[in-house]
Design an enzyme around this catalytic site. Structure first.
Site, short mmCIF file in Angstrom:
data_model
loop_
_atom_site.label_atom_id
_atom_site.label_comp_id
_atom_site.label_asym_id
_atom_site.label_seq_id
_atom_site.Cartn_x
_atom_site.Cartn_y
_atom_site.Cartn_z
CG ASP A 163 -1.78 1.23 1.32
OD1 ASP A 163 -2.96 1.13 0.95
OD2 ASP A 163 -1.29 2.29 1.76
CE1 TYR A 189 1.17 7.79 2.46
CE2 TYR A 189 1.54 5.54 1.74
CZ TYR A 189 0.79 6.46 2.43
OH TYR A 189 -0.34 6.07 3.09
CE LYS A 248 -3.53 4.82 0.75
NZ LYS A 248 -2.08 4.60 0.90
CG HIS A 268 -4.03 9.87 0.71
ND1 HIS A 268 -2.70 9.82 0.38
CD2 HIS A 268 -4.10 9.40 1.97
CE1 HIS A 268 -2.00 9.35 1.39
NE2 HIS A 268 -2.83 9.09 2.38
#
Length: 275
Positions: free
Chosen positions: A47, A52, A77, A110
């Site tokens: 994930d 990120y 996301k 998200h």
């Protein structure tokens, strides 16, 4: 060992490995090794997210594992600054390019970012991506039930997943009930409350009874609740420990003791106030 034996079925007929690896705050440089260790240990679900900034590393780790693409379930996301129909389609293209993949298994919004009020348009882009087959399944993250109410009224595809902060101190009973009633799987991020589970006397005592760590007890608790769960670690031993949870079960009094820890306390932001 291995989490390959537990997959949960989505409302669209596809399935997700119930236990995966989360990579929030894993640097891009470290992500490839981290993902490779996890896949070697038996994880089949990774994930990540555009926010990120490690999708390239995640993609490298998957490629390096040598596993067939169909054996690895990949989630990413769309971030708050990419909401809107066209913006989301572009953001998805960028994520796919960074991952080096032809499709993702699950694409999520998200955060609802309610002040922007664009999550309906964003979700319509996800519906398009699903129809095109480039996002096999679609869902949301950090949606309160009132956000979901609106989404279900104004769009066509029921989300496969609602990924929310969920751990013994924030058990999200209302969200889990709502999701279950609408055929949506609940997925837990920060499942160990950012490490707070480790060293907790209640969890340590349960672990001692089962020959397991506090972290393993909490991951097992998530599995028994029916949550999808994505513990994050960059430590190889901890990554392997976190998946070694399929050889024991929690007793009724163990579950009651964990239920009693619920305090409604978040480690992250409230979705109504974020983005």
């Amino acid at each position: 060992m291995g989490g390959m034996d537990t997959w949960l079925r989505f409302n669209d007929g596809r399935s997700i490995p119930q236990l995966g690896l989360g990579v929030y705050k894993v640097t891009d440089a470290l992500a490839a090794d981290t993902v490779q260790v996890a896949l070697d240990a038996g994880y089949r679900h990774i994930d990540t997210a555009a926010m990120y900034e490690n999708e390239r590393g995640v993609g490298r780790g998957i490629a390096r594992s040598g596993l067939p693409r169909g054996d690895v379930f990949v989630t990413t996301k769309v971030w708050n600054d990419q909401h809107g129909y066209e913006e989301t389609l572009r953001a998805f293209d960028d994520s796919l390019a960074r991952l080096g993949l032809d499709y993702v298994d699950l694409y999520l919004i998200h955060w609802p970012a309610p002040r922007q009020d664009r999550y309906i348009d964003t979700y319509r882009a996800l519906e398009t991506l699903r129809a095109d087959g480039r996002a096999r399944s679609i869902g949301v993250s950090n949606f309160h039930t009132h956000h979901l109410d609106r989404l279900l009224r104004e769009t066509d595809v029921v989300p496969a997943v609602n990924q929310v902060e969920l751990h013994p101190w924030l058990q999200q009973a209302e969200v889990r009930r709502y999701d279950a009633a609408h055929g949506i799987l609940t997925e837990a991020w920060s499942p160990l409350a950012r490490g707070r589970a480790i060293g907790n006397p209640v969890l340590d005592a349960i672990g001692a009874r089962h020959g397991k760590t506090a972290a393993q007890v909490v991951i097992r608790w998530h599995l028994e609740l029916g949550n999808v769960v994505i513990p994050k670690s960059v430590t190889p031993d901890r990554i392997r420990e976190n998946i070694d949870v399929f050889d024991f079960s929690l007793a009724a009094d163990d579950l009651a003791a964990i239920t009693a820890l619920d305090s409604g306390e978040r480690t992250g932001k409230d979705p109504d106030d974020h983005g």
